[in-house]
Design a protein around this motif. Structure first.
Motif, PDB file in Angstrom:
ATOM      1  N   VAL A   1       7.209 -11.773  24.181  1.00  0.00           N
ATOM      2  CA  VAL A   1       6.338 -10.807  23.537  1.00  0.00           C
ATOM      3  C   VAL A   1       7.135  -9.612  23.048  1.00  0.00           C
ATOM      4  N   ALA A   2       8.132  -9.205  23.827  1.00  0.00           N
ATOM      5  CA  ALA A   2       8.957  -8.070  23.412  1.00  0.00           C
ATOM      6  C   ALA A   2       9.701  -8.393  22.128  1.00  0.00           C
ATOM      7  N   GLU A   3      10.188  -9.673  22.037  1.00  0.00           N
ATOM      8  CA  GLU A   3      10.912 -10.064  20.831  1.00  0.00           C
ATOM      9  C   GLU A   3       9.980 -10.077  19.627  1.00  0.00           C
ATOM     10  N   VAL A   4       8.794 -10.670  19.809  1.00  0.00           N
ATOM     11  CA  VAL A   4       7.826 -10.704  18.729  1.00  0.00           C
ATOM     12  C   VAL A   4       7.415  -9.302  18.332  1.00  0.00           C
ATOM     13  N   SER A   5       7.229  -8.446  19.319  1.00  0.00           N
ATOM     14  CA  SER A   5       6.852  -7.064  19.040  1.00  0.00           C
ATOM     15  C   SER A   5       7.940  -6.365  18.233  1.00  0.00           C
ATOM     16  N   ALA A   6       9.192  -6.662  18.555  1.00  0.00           N
ATOM     17  CA  ALA A   6      10.305  -6.059  17.816  1.00  0.00           C
ATOM     18  C   ALA A   6      10.309  -6.514  16.362  1.00  0.00           C
ATOM     19  N   ILE A   7      10.023  -7.802  16.158  1.00  0.00           N
ATOM     20  CA  ILE A   7       9.964  -8.325  14.793  1.00  0.00           C
ATOM     21  C   ILE A   7       8.893  -7.591  14.000  1.00  0.00           C
ATOM     22  N   GLU A   8       7.692  -7.534  14.564  1.00  0.00           N
ATOM     23  CA  GLU A   8       6.584  -6.909  13.856  1.00  0.00           C
ATOM     24  C   GLU A   8       6.797  -5.407  13.675  1.00  0.00           C
ATOM     25  N   LYS A   9       7.394  -4.785  14.679  1.00  0.00           N
ATOM     26  CA  LYS A   9       7.640  -3.349  14.571  1.00  0.00           C
ATOM     27  C   LYS A   9       8.599  -3.051  13.425  1.00  0.00           C
ATOM     28  N   ARG A  10       9.652  -3.872  13.331  1.00  0.00           N
ATOM     29  CA  ARG A  10      10.625  -3.670  12.265  1.00  0.00           C
ATOM     30  C   ARG A  10       9.997  -3.938  10.895  1.00  0.00           C
ATOM     31  N   ARG A  11       9.174  -5.001  10.831  1.00  0.00           N
ATOM     32  CA  ARG A  11       8.490  -5.295   9.579  1.00  0.00           C
ATOM     33  C   ARG A  11       7.580  -4.147   9.165  1.00  0.00           C
ATOM     34  N   ASP A  12       6.849  -3.618  10.126  1.00  0.00           N
ATOM     35  CA  ASP A  12       5.935  -2.511   9.830  1.00  0.00           C
ATOM     36  C   ASP A  12       6.694  -1.277   9.357  1.00  0.00           C
ATOM     37  N   GLU A  13       7.861  -1.020   9.981  1.00  0.00           N
ATOM     38  CA  GLU A  13       8.665   0.146   9.585  1.00  0.00           C
ATOM     39  C   GLU A  13       9.124   0.024   8.136  1.00  0.00           C
ATOM     40  N   VAL A  14       9.619  -1.173   7.777  1.00  0.00           N
ATOM     41  CA  VAL A  14      10.081  -1.381   6.401  1.00  0.00           C
ATOM     42  C   VAL A  14       8.910  -1.285   5.435  1.00  0.00           C
ATOM     43  N   PHE A  15       7.775  -1.856   5.826  1.00  0.00           N
ATOM     44  CA  PHE A  15       6.606  -1.880   4.951  1.00  0.00           C
ATOM     45  C   PHE A  15       6.061  -0.482   4.687  1.00  0.00           C
ATOM     46  N   MET A  16       6.178   0.403   5.671  1.00  0.00           N
ATOM     47  CA  MET A  16       5.636   1.753   5.524  1.00  0.00           C
ATOM     48  C   MET A  16       6.683   2.769   5.070  1.00  0.00           C
ATOM     49  N   LYS A  17       7.932   2.334   4.952  1.00  0.00           N
ATOM     50  CA  LYS A  17       9.008   3.263   4.618  1.00  0.00           C
ATOM     51  C   LYS A  17       8.869   3.801   3.196  1.00  0.00           C
ATOM     52  N   ASP A  18       8.785   2.900   2.228  1.00  0.00           N
ATOM     53  CA  ASP A  18       8.700   3.294   0.811  1.00  0.00           C
ATOM     54  C   ASP A  18       7.236   3.321   0.398  1.00  0.00           C
ATOM     55  N   THR A  19       6.598   4.408   0.656  1.00  0.00           N
ATOM     56  CA  THR A  19       5.171   4.510   0.367  1.00  0.00           C
ATOM     57  C   THR A  19       4.917   4.657  -1.130  1.00  0.00           C
ATOM     58  N   ILE A  20       3.729   4.235  -1.521  1.00  0.00           N
ATOM     59  CA  ILE A  20       3.263   4.425  -2.895  1.00  0.00           C
ATOM     60  C   ILE A  20       2.218   5.525  -2.839  1.00  0.00           C
ATOM     61  N   PRO A  21       2.497   6.705  -3.374  1.00  0.00           N
ATOM     62  CA  PRO A  21       1.568   7.835  -3.247  1.00  0.00           C
ATOM     63  C   PRO A  21       0.158   7.478  -3.699  1.00  0.00           C
ATOM     64  N   VAL A  22      -0.809   7.888  -2.894  1.00  0.00           N
ATOM     65  CA  VAL A  22      -2.206   7.586  -3.198  1.00  0.00           C
ATOM     66  C   VAL A  22      -2.622   8.216  -4.522  1.00  0.00           C
ATOM     67  N   TRP A  23      -2.076   9.419  -4.800  1.00  0.00           N
ATOM     68  CA  TRP A  23      -2.497  10.111  -6.012  1.00  0.00           C
ATOM     69  C   TRP A  23      -2.080   9.343  -7.268  1.00  0.00           C
ATOM     70  N   ILE A  24      -0.946   8.603  -7.174  1.00  0.00           N
ATOM     71  CA  ILE A  24      -0.514   7.801  -8.326  1.00  0.00           C
ATOM     72  C   ILE A  24      -1.496   6.662  -8.567  1.00  0.00           C
ATOM     73  N   ALA A  25      -1.856   5.964  -7.476  1.00  0.00           N
ATOM     74  CA  ALA A  25      -2.795   4.853  -7.611  1.00  0.00           C
ATOM     75  C   ALA A  25      -4.161   5.342  -8.081  1.00  0.00           C
ATOM     76  N   ALA A  26      -4.652   6.438  -7.494  1.00  0.00           N
ATOM     77  CA  ALA A  26      -5.986   6.945  -7.833  1.00  0.00           C
ATOM     78  C   ALA A  26      -6.048   7.450  -9.268  1.00  0.00           C
ATOM     79  N   SER A  27      -5.065   8.270  -9.644  1.00  0.00           N
ATOM     80  CA  SER A  27      -5.067   8.805 -11.012  1.00  0.00           C
ATOM     81  C   SER A  27      -4.843   7.700 -12.037  1.00  0.00           C
TER      82      SER A  27
END
Length: 710
Positions: free
Chosen positions: A393-419
Motif C-alpha cells: 500500500v505504501a508503494e501504491v500510495s507513493a505512485i499515486e502521490k507522485r502522479r498527483d503532484e505532477v498533475f497539479m504542478k502545472d496548473t491551468i488558471p481558472v480565469w483563462i478557462a472561464a474567460s
C-alpha cells in the motif's frame, strides 16, 4: 460507430490503485490463463519502470511539446482523418484508434530517433511524456473527421440529402438547404469545438484526483505508452515496426491492384458476389476492403457479430417481406429514396434501434453517475480515510502521490478557462446565426447555458463506463430545438445545427478528460496535454473539412447505390423532420414496427445489463445491429473476416496475437486508407481504370454475347 464509438479490445480493471489488463474474450480460458498471468507480471514491470522515473528528471511542460512531435501528429492525424472520413462516409462506423495513435506515434519517433542516433545527431531522447502528447494531438485531430458531422448533421443540410428525404415531404422545406463549403465548415468547427475544451478544465482535479474515475480508454492508452518505454520492449518494438510495414505495404498495393478493375459502376472487387448474385442484390457480398478487415480485428467480436445479425434480420427477412406490401402499405412506384416508401422503413427502424439503445445507456450512465456521486459524498461525510501501512500500500500510495503532484504542478488558471469559455460562447452566439439565417441567437445562447451541465454528466459517465454519449445529447438538442422552431421557421436546419453545437461541446469535454487521465498515469503535465489538445483540435478544424472536400469532389457522396452512401446524413435529416412534423412523417404501419424495434433495443440492453459478463458477451448489441438495417451487411462480412482471423490467431498463439494483432490491424487500415488519396487524385484528374470486371448471371451473359455477336 455513430452514437457510441467502438470500444477497446481490452478492458482495464482498476482495483484500488492496481492496474492490470483483462481480456474480454471468454473463449479458450484454460489456454489463456497462464498468458494472462504473464501479462499481469509484465504490467507489474511496467509499473516498476514508472517508479524508476520518479527519481529521474521529468521534462518540463515546454519540453514535452516538441516540433518533431507536432510534425508527427500532423502526418498521422492527416492519415487517420482520411481513414476515418472514408469509414464515416461509407457506413458511419469509426472504431476508436487511440491505441493505434499511441503505437504509430511511438513507431515514427522511435525510428526517427534511431536514424539520427546513427549519425550522432540525436540530442533529445524520446520520453513517455512526449509519446502521450503526440497521442493526444493525433486523437484530437482525427476525431473531428468523425465527430465533426461530415457524415451526419452537416451533410444532412445539402441538397442531395434534401431530395433523398423527399421534396414533397411535409417539414422538409427547400429553405433548409445549405451546400457544403470549406469556408463555413472550418469556421463552424472553430466556433463549436474549442468551447467544449475549455468548459471542464476547472473540474479536472475533481474528476481525475478526487473521484478517481477510471476512464478505461485513457487508462488503456497510458498502460500501452508506459509499456513502450521500458528497456525490455525495444526488441518487440522493432518486430512491431516490421509487422506494421509489411501489412501496410500489402494493403496499399492491394488497393492499387483493385483500382485497375473498377472502370465503371459495380465493377471490380467492391461487389464480389461471394454468396451469389441474388444475395448481392440484398447487399450480402464480400468486397475485399482491408480497412474493414482491420477494423474487425480492432472491434470486439460481439460488435461484428451483432452487425452481421442485424443485416440478416433486415435485408434477409424484413425488407423482402415489406417490399411485397408495395401498393398496400405504401404507394406503388414511389421512388426508392422517398421516406414514404420502403426507404422510410429502413431509415426509421434504424433510428428506433439507435434511440432505444441511446436512451437506455443515457439513463443508465446518468443513474450510475448520480448514485456514485451521492455514495461518495456520504462516505466522505461519515468514514475517515484509513491507509494500511503495509509495504504494498505504501508503494501504491507513493505512485499515486507522485502522479498527483505532477498533475497539479502545472496548473491551468481558472480565469483563462472561464474567460475563454465566455468569450468563445459569445462569439459563437453572434456568428453562427450569420452562417445559418434560421438560427436565432437565443438558440445558440440557450445551448451554451445547458451544455456545461450535460458535458459534466457525459464526462463523469465516460469516466465510469467508457461510453461517450455525445451523440445522444446531440439528438436531445435536435428534437427539442426542431420542435421549438417548427417547420415554418426552418426547424430542420435549427435542429441539425444545434445538434452539432451540443454534440461537439459535450464530446470534446469528455475527450479532454480521457486525455487528462492518460497524462496523469504517464506523469505528463496537464498544461502540455491541454495545449496539445488545442493544437490537435486546430489541426482537425482545417484537415477534416479539407479531407471531406476531397471525398465530396472526387466521389459521389450520398448516392444510396454507390460506395459512399453517407447513411447517417439521411437518418439525421429524417430525425429533424420527425421532430418538426411528429409521427405523421412515417409511412403506414411504420410506427408500430418502430415501436417494436425501440422496445426490442431497450429490452435487450436491460437483459445484457442483468446477466453476467460471460453470458452477456454473446448477446447482440442493438446499436451495432442498427447500422446494417439501412446500409446492408457487406461491411459486416468484411469485419467478421477480420474478427475470425484474430480469433484463430489467438487460438494458435495467444501471446503473439496480443502483441502483433494491433500492428497488423493498423497496417491493413492505414495501407488501403492511404491509397484513397492517390485514388481521389486520379478521379479528380479524370484518369479512369482500364478494366471493368463485372459479374453477370448466365442468362444475362448470353444476352450480352448475342448483342456483341460473340
Amino acid at each position: 460507430m455513430e452514437d457510441s464509438q467502438v470500444g477497446l479490445v481490452k478492458r482495464i480493471v482498476h482495483d484500488g490503485d492496481d492496474l492490470s489488463v483483462e481480456n474480454t474474450d471468454h473463449g479458450g480460458k484454460d489456454k489463456q490463463q497462464s498468458t494472462l498471468v504473464s501479462l499481469n507480471i509484465e504490467n507489474g514491470r511496467k509499473e516498476q519502470s514508472l517508479l524508476e522515473d520518479f527519481d529521474s528528471k521529468i521534462p518540463s511542460w515546454r519540453e514535452q511539446i516538441s516540433i518533431r512531435g507536432i510534425f508527427v501528429s500532423f502526418v498521422i492525424g492527416s492519415i487517420f482523418s482520411i481513414i476515418v472520413m472514408n469509414l464515416n462516409l461509407t457506413t458511419g462506423l469509426a472504431p476508436t484508434m487511440n491505441v493505434s495513435a499511441g503505437l504509430l506515434g511511438f513507431v515514427f519517433i522511435k525510428s526517427w530517433s534511431k536514424f539520427l542516433a546513427r549519425f550522432g545527431l540525436l540530442k533529445v531522447p524520446f520520453t513517455r511524456q512526449e509519446n502521450t502528447i503526440i497521442q493526444t494531438c493525433i486523437v484530437a485531430c482525427y476525431s473531428l473527421a468523425y465527430g465533426g458531422g461530415f457524415g451526419s448533421y452537416l451533410l444532412a443540410l445539402n441538397r442531395k440529402t434534401y431530395e433523398r428525404a423527399g421534396v414533397n415531404t411535409p417539414g422538409n422545406n427547400p429553405d433548409t438547404v445549405k451546400e457544403p463549403n470549406i469556408g463555413w465548415m472550418i469556421g463552424y468547427l472553430l466556433l463549436v469545438t474549442f468551447v467544449g475544451i475549455l468548459a471542464l478544465v476547472p473540474l479536472r482535479k475533481v474528476l481525475i484526483i478526487d473521484y478517481r474515475l477510471t476512464y478505461p480508454s485513457g487508462t488503456a492508452t497510458a498502460v500501452l505508452i508506459n509499456g513502450f518505454h521500458t528497456p525490455q520492449t525495444d526488441k518487440v518494438a522493432r518486430k512491431q515496426v516490421r509487422s506494421f510495414g509489411k501489412y501496410f505495404t500489402f494493403s496499399f498495393l492491394w488497393g492499387l491492384f483493385q483500382w485497375f478493375f473498377a472502370a465503371g459502376d459495380d465493377c471490380g472487387f467492391v461487389k464480389f458476389p461471394f454468396f451469389g448474385l441474388r444475395a448481392l442484390k440484398q447487399r450480402f457480398y464480400f468486397d475485399f476492403n482491408m480497412i474493414y478487415v482491420g477494423a474487425g480485428m480492432i472491434c470486439p467480436r460481439v460488435v461484428t457479430i451483432s452487425m452481421l445479425i442485424g443485416g440478416i434480420i433486415s435485408w434477409g427477412i424484413m425488407w423482402p417481406l415489406i417490399s411485397k406490401r408495395e401498393g398496400d402499405w405504401y404507394p406503388h412506384g414511389i421512388p426508392e429514396s422517398s421516406i414514404k416508401g420502403i426507404n422510410g422503413y429502413k431509415v426509421f427502424v434504424c433510428v428506433s434501434l439507435i434511440l432505444g439503445d441511446g436512451l437506455y445507456n443515457f439513463l443508465k450512465v446518468l443513474y450510475i453517475s448520480v448514485s456514485t456521486i451521492y455514495r461518495d459524498m456520504r462516505k466522505r461525510m461519515t468514514i475517515p480515510l484509513k491507509i494500511n501501512s503495509t509495504d504494498v500500500v505504501a508503494e501504491v500510495s507513493a505512485i499515486e502521490k507522485r502522479r498527483d503532484e505532477v498533475f497539479m504542478k502545472d496548473t491551468i488558471p481558472v480565469w483563462i478557462a472561464a474567460s475563454g469559455y465566455v468569450g468563445l460562447a459569445a462569439i459563437s452566439t453572434a456568428v453562427i446565426p450569420q452562417f445559418f439565417p434560421h438560427m436565432k441567437w437565443y438558440y445558440v445562447f440557450i445551448s451554451y447555458v445547458f451544455a456545461p451541465v450535460m458535458a459534466f454528466c457525459n464526462a463523469y459517465g465516460a469516466g465510469l463506463t467508457d461510453q461517450n454519449l455525445a451523440y445522444n445529447y446531440g439528438k436531445v438538442a435536435l428534437f427539442a430545438f426542431a420542435a421549438w422552431a417548427g417547420a415554418e421557421h426552418g426547424g430542420v436546419i435549427v435542429g441539425l445545427v444545434t445538434c452539432g453545437v451540443m454534440k461537439s461541446f459535450v464530446a470534446t469535454s469528455a475527450d479532454l478528460m480521457q486525455d487528462f487521465k492518460t497524462g496523469h498515469l504517464t506523469l505528463s503535465s496537464p498544461r502540455s496535454m491541454f495545449l496539445s489538445q488545442l493544437i490537435g483540435n486546430f489541426m482537425g478544424c482545417i484537415i477534416a473539412p479539407l479531407t471531406f472536400w476531397l471525398f465530396y469532389e472526387a466521389f459521389d457522396v450520398g448516392n444510396p447505390d454507390g460506395e459512399y452512401k453517407a447513411p447517417f446524413a439521411l437518418i439525421y435529416r429524417n430525425m429533424a423532420i420527425l421532430g418538426v412534423e411528429g409521427f405523421s412523417a412515417l409511412p403506414s404501419h411504420c410506427l408500430q414496427i418502430c415501436c417494436g424495434a425501440f422496445i426490442f433495443s431497450v429490452v435487450v440492453n436491460v437483459i445484457r445489463g442483468k446477466l453476467p459478463d460471460r453470458i452477456s458477451a454473446y448477446i447482440p448489441l442493438p446499436m451495432a445491429m442498427a447500422i446494417p438495417f439501412y446500409v446492408g451487411s457487406y461491411f459486416a462480412i468484411d469485419m467478421c473476416v477480420g474478427s475470425a482471423i484474430l480469433f484463430i490467431w489467438h487460438k494458435i498463439d495467444y501471446k503473439k496475437a496480443e502483441t502483433f494483432g494491433p500492428t497488423m490491424a493498423s497496417g491493413l487500415i492505414c495501407g488501403e486508407g492511404l491509397w484513397i488519396v492517390p485514388e481521389a487524385i486520379l478521379s479528380l484528374t479524370k484518369v479512369k481504370p482500364p478494366i471493368c470486371m463485372k459479374f453477370l448471371s448466365n442468362q444475362m451473359n448470353q444476352k450480352v454475347d448475342k448483342f456483341l455477336h460473340i
